[in-house]
Design an enzyme around this catalytic site. Structure first.
Site, short mmCIF file in Angstrom:
data_model
loop_
_atom_site.label_atom_id
_atom_site.label_comp_id
_atom_site.label_asym_id
_atom_site.label_seq_id
_atom_site.Cartn_x
_atom_site.Cartn_y
_atom_site.Cartn_z
N HIS A 296 -12.62 0.42 24.52
CA HIS A 296 -12.01 1.79 24.90
C HIS A 296 -10.64 1.23 24.19
O HIS A 296 -9.77 0.49 24.58
CB HIS A 296 -11.69 1.80 26.38
CG HIS A 296 -12.99 1.82 27.41
ND1 HIS A 296 -13.17 1.82 28.73
CD2 HIS A 296 -14.44 1.77 26.81
CE1 HIS A 296 -14.45 1.60 29.13
NE2 HIS A 296 -15.08 1.81 27.96
N TYR B 157 -4.09 -7.17 33.60
CA TYR B 157 -3.23 -6.62 32.39
C TYR B 157 -2.00 -5.89 32.73
O TYR B 157 -2.23 -4.92 33.83
CB TYR B 157 -4.20 -5.87 31.47
CG TYR B 157 -5.01 -4.88 31.92
CD1 TYR B 157 -4.72 -3.62 32.11
CD2 TYR B 157 -6.31 -5.27 32.88
CE1 TYR B 157 -5.59 -2.40 32.62
CE2 TYR B 157 -7.05 -4.23 33.40
CZ TYR B 157 -6.90 -2.96 33.33
OH TYR B 157 -7.64 -1.93 33.76
#
Length: 499
Positions: A72, A136
């Protein structure tokens, strides 16, 4: 897998611009380990990673080895690290116009290795251990509008030739990830948009012309005070600021004498100070790069040449309002202030006025036989096409790529034409000579003499307006000599071009 302790904090290039691997220092003992997952001073300050405004910290937990997430590309930057376990990561450049579009990079991440992923680079991974926690940071909040801009590519695309350590037919993969398009059918992720304010002015038109010349027009939006009054807080709600990566502020109130009147003073402070302050706050909140144009009028002109770090000492209301705007913009973490003087472009300006007066002097039917021009203000011309080139240069916009590369360090840069400074009277003579060979019709006078008969307020001017160009030249930008640019400008007027 065994974890390597006490590595030196370091970065490694990957062959994809902006995608950077980071070795983290993990300190371990019999109890376990500790690491600094993100340390701004060390990672942004010393290693040079982008100093972004991280707004969200996400964790993806993977129950079993073999859990695989699709490729993605998302409209934000990421800093990825591993809390526990390890992953095989694969990244693919899916940015429109990137010279490395379709290039793949792979490596194994564990708690001692992280990676910075720039916006538009596709990201995927495969858990190599049960109970892997993948974390993240991102610099934008999720929104439905941003989700529409996602780009995907298929994990199994043979053109990518990703050597997954666990065969994909033995992995847990979502149906959506199995059905993403092959690289040949991918819709590349477009760059974040650029908003140009004050687009109808001389500089705004030059920026638009250069953007179209460089093939960037589709990613630029333009506005002026009639559609966006940047001094009005309520006007900011009309824009989805998450779509923008850069704002180039070309808007300003430049009527220096009118700014000395009660009405003009209000307008100058709104356009030159309040507006940039609100714009800087908005850009700060959304992680947007702000480009702003300053003026030699922020100085009193006592020094013959002005450096970027000279303390402000404005003489006029206009200069004071511009200095205030500079101070506000400098508070935006990612900003460029380009300071100019004596701006000339597509619109009403001194050079066009002198050309018209030269034509009148040359006309036997016109009674005008001379003009007076001040000779005790010294500076250099700045042509708007040169300013536009400099703006694109500091932003890192290459002539052959949509992806900014190697932008200049943020801060303030002087930008005028190069060459020896001259007075307004000398410049007027050059125009007269070029137009009709009648430079002798220009008669020099002092500023005091020129304005002695004026009944309306007159703004004090700096005597010396020349700006030092060493700093911008050190970035690789070489300003053209203003005399050469003046000749080209006058030739374009004579030939009937847009000037």
């Amino acid at each position: 897998m065994a974890l390597e302790y006490e590595k030196q904090l370091a970065t490694h290039e990957t062959g994809i611009p902006g995608l950077v691997v980071v070795d983290l220092s993990v300190h371990g003992d019999n109890r376990g380990w500790f690491k600094e997952n993100w340390q701004r001073a060390k990672m942004a300050g010393e290693l040079g990673l982008p100093d972004l405004r991280w707004v969200q910290n996400n964790i993806s937990y993977n129950v079993e080895r073999g859990a695989t997430r699709g490729i993605h590309a998302e409209p934000w930057n990421k800093f990825i690290s591993i809390a526990t376990g390890s992953v095989f990561g694969a990244w693919v450049d899916l940015r429109a116009g990137s010279p490395t579009f379709g290039r793949v990079y792979t490596c194994v991440l564990d708690p001692s290795k992280a990676i910075f992923v720039p916006r538009g680079v596709g990201n995927s991974y495969q858990a190599l251990e049960d109970g892997t926690a993948y974390t993240y940071l991102v610099d934008a909040h999720w929104s439905l509008e941003l989700k529409k801009t996602y780009t995907f590519v298929n994990l199994a695309d043979p053109d990518l030739a990703i050597d997954w350590p666990i065969p994909l037919d033995q992995c847990e993969i979502s149906e959506a990830d199995k059905n993403h398009p092959m690289l040949k059918d991918v819709v590349p992720m477009q760059p974040k948009r650029t908003l140009v304010t004050g687009a109808n002015g001389q500089l705004g038109r030059a920026v638009r012309a250069l953007a179209e010349e460089r093939g960037l027009g589709e990613s630029f939006d333009y506005c002026d005070i009639d559609t966006f009054d940047m001094s009005d807080p309520a006007a900011y709600g009309a824009y989805d600021w998450s779509l923008y990566g850069t704002v180039i502020n070309c808007g300003a109130y430049t009527a220096v004498d009118r700014a000395e009147t009660p009405e003009g003073r209000v307008l100058a402070w709104k356009a030159n100070a309040a507006g940039p302050a609100l714009l800087a706050r908005t850009c700060t909140e959304h992680g947007i790069t702000l480009v702003h144009v300053s003026s030699d009028y922020v100085f009193d002109g006592t020094k013959e040449v002005h450096c970027e770090d000279e303390p402000f000492s404005p003489l006029s209301v206009y200069g004071q309002s511009k200095a205030a705007g500079d101070i506000a913009v400098a508070g935006c973490p990612t900003h460029y202030i380009l300071r100019s003087s004596w701006v000339i472009g597509d619109g009403h300006n001194f050079i066009k006025t002198m050309k018209g007066l030269s034509d009148r002097v040359a006309d036997p039917a016109d009674a005008l036989d001379h003009v007076t021009v001040v000779d005790d203000q010294i500076g250099r011309l700045t042509f708007t096409d040169e300013m536009a080139r400099a703006i694109f240069h500091v932003l890192g916009y290459c002539e052959d790529s949509f992806i900014p590369v190697e932008p200049a360090a943020c801060g303030t840069y002087n930008l005028t034409g190069s060459g020896d400074p001259a007075s307004w009277a000398e410049m007027a003579r050059m125009v007269f000579e070029h137009a009709n060979g009648n430079g002798e019709a220009v008669q020099p006078v002092s500023t005091a003499e020129y304005y002695a008969s004026f009944a309306s307020p007159v703004a004090p001017r700096p005597v010396h307006s020349a700006l030092a160009l060493d700093k911008i030249e050190a970035t690789g930008f070489v300003p053209a000599d203003w005399r050469t640019s003046l000749g080209a400008y006058l030739a374009s007027i004579k030939s009937g071009q847009h000037y």
